[in-house]
Design a protein around this motif. Structure first.
Motif: not given
Lengths: 142, 142, 142, 142
Positions: A62, A66, A69, A79, A81, A134
Motif C-alpha cells: 500500500d 502511494y 503515485t 489521495t 486507496t 488510488y
C-alpha cells in the motif's frame, strides 16, 4: 515522466503524513520505471516463527503504491486507496526485510494503478503480488 | 454446519496463535450464517484525523475470514491467506470501532472463500468490502 | 434511492448499447436493494459437459453491475468497468441458467462498487462471487 | 523449468478442450519466462466503436493463464480458474488484436498464480492487467 520528489523529500513527506509508521519503511531506489521500498523486519509485525505477517505485507504494498503515485503527481495528501488485490504466494523468510518492487501501470486524471511484487531480501521468488488503485483528488491545474 | 469452537474458545485460540495482536480484535457474535467481529479503535492504527487506516481494516477482514474458517474446520494453525481483494469505499468515522460482518461462501477441501463487509460502528453504509481465500492444509480425516 | 429506469426501459437500453449480446441476458427483478438477472444457458458459452464458462459468468456479473449502476444514475453510455475481482467457487449445473444477485455497495460521484453473487438456477450455493467497480463520467448536474 | 508442450501441441490441445473458441486466440511465443498470446479482433466480441469488450479481454487473460499453467504441468483438463482480479485501464484501440503477456508467478502443488498484461497490438501502454489463480487437481506422481 519526470518525478516530482526526490527520495529524501518523499521520506520526509511520509514521516509527516504517516507519523505512526515512521521508521517502518525505507525507500531504496526510485525512478520512472521502478520504485524499490523495504519493510524493516522487526517484532511488531511478525507472526510466530519470525515471518512477516500478511497485514504487514499489505502495508508495504500500500505504501509503495502511494509513494509511486505521489512521485508522479506531487504531494496530494487526500489521495486514498480504493482497491487492493493481493495474492500471498510463499511464506516470507524469517528475520528478513521484505522488498517491494512497484511499477505504475496507469496515472489517469482520477486514479492510478500500481503493480507491486514483494520479495524476501535476497530471494527472487516473489512472496506476494498486489495491484492497487488510488483515487486522485481533482486538481485545479489538471 | 455446526461450528467447532465457541466464542471463548476462539478468542483463546487467537490470543495463542497471534499474541502480537492480543486485545486488538473482539468477537461479538458467531453462528453458522454470520460472524461479527470488531477492531477496537485506538492510537496504534489510526491515520491523522483519528480514522482507522487501510492496513488496520485489512487486518480486521483477514482475521474475520480466518475465524469464520476456523469455526468450520477447527484449529488448523497452518491455514494461510492466499488472496484478498478489498474495496475501500468510505472513510471510517473517527474514533469508532470498525465492525466486520463475515459470511463464508465456500468451504472446500483445500480452500475457503469468505465475504467480509466492514462498517463504522453505528453506521449502515459499508466502509470496505473484502473477499478472502484461505488455503486449508490437507487433513488426515478429511 | 429511486431507480431511474424501469425493467423494460433498461432492457431496451441494453439492446441498444450492446446489440452483440442481445438475448443473452434477462432482467428478472430490479429494486433499490437487489437486481436479479439471468444468463440464458445456450451453446455459445458452454464448456464441454454443458456448464457455463468462466468468461460467460464474468459477462453476467459485469452486465449486472452495469445495470445496477445505470438504474441509479440513468443512461450513461460512457460508464466503464475499471475493476473486477471474481472468485469461481463451484461448477455451475449443466444446462441451467445462471442467476445473478447484484447489490450496489457504493454510488459515488466518480465510481460505483457492486457486489454480485452468481447461482445455478434452483441452487442456493453460489457458483461465483464478484466485486465490480465502474467509473462514472463527470456529469454536468452532479 | 522446461515446458511440457510445444506451441503446436498447445494449440491443438486448446482446440480440443475449448472447441467453442477455436480460432479466437493465437499463441505467438512461449518460453519459461513469458507467454505471448493474441485475441483476433473480429465482430463477435466488439463493443460499439470497434473496441474489444471487457469480457473478451477477460477471456484472453483467462486462456493465457491456462496455457502458461498447462505448459508447466502438462495437459490437465480439470485445472480450473478459481480467481481473477482484472483492472481495465485504457480503451483498446479499434480493430486491433489484443496481445497478452503472461508470466507465471507461482506453480505450487495445488494452485498456480499468473500475471497477465494486455496491450493493443503496437502499443506499449497496457489496456488491462490481471492476476489469475488456477486450482490444479491432485496428481498421482506429484
Amino acid at each position: 515522466m519526470t518525478l516530482k520528489l526526490t527520495i529524501p523529500e518523499m521520506a520526509a513527506y511520509l514521516d509527516e503524513v504517516f507519523p505512526q509508521v515512521a521508521g517502518m519503511f525505507g525507500i531504496d531506489a526510485m525512478d520512472e520505471d521502478l520504485l524499490v521500498m523495504r519493510l524493516h523486519a522487526n517484532e511488531s509485525h511478525l507472526r510466530p516463527g519470525g515471518t512477516v505477517s500478511g497485514p504487514a505485507m499489505f502495508s508495504l504494498a500500500d505504501v509503495a503504491a502511494y509513494v509511486a503515485t505521489m512521485a508522479r503527481i506531487g504531494r496530494e495528501a487526500l489521495t486514498v486507496t480504493t482497491h487492493c488485490s493481493i495474492d500471498f504466494m510463499r511464506k516470507p523468510e524469517a528475520e528478513r526485510d521484505v522488498i517491494a518492487h512497484a511499477r505504475v501501470l496507469k496515472i489517469g486524471r482520477s486514479l492510478s494503478v500500481t503493480d507491486v511484487l514483494l520479495f524476501s531480501e535476497g530471494s527472487n521468488a516473489p512472496v506476494a503480488h498486489a495491484s492497487l488503485t488510488y483515487a486522485i483528488p481533482p486538481r485545479k491545474s489538471a
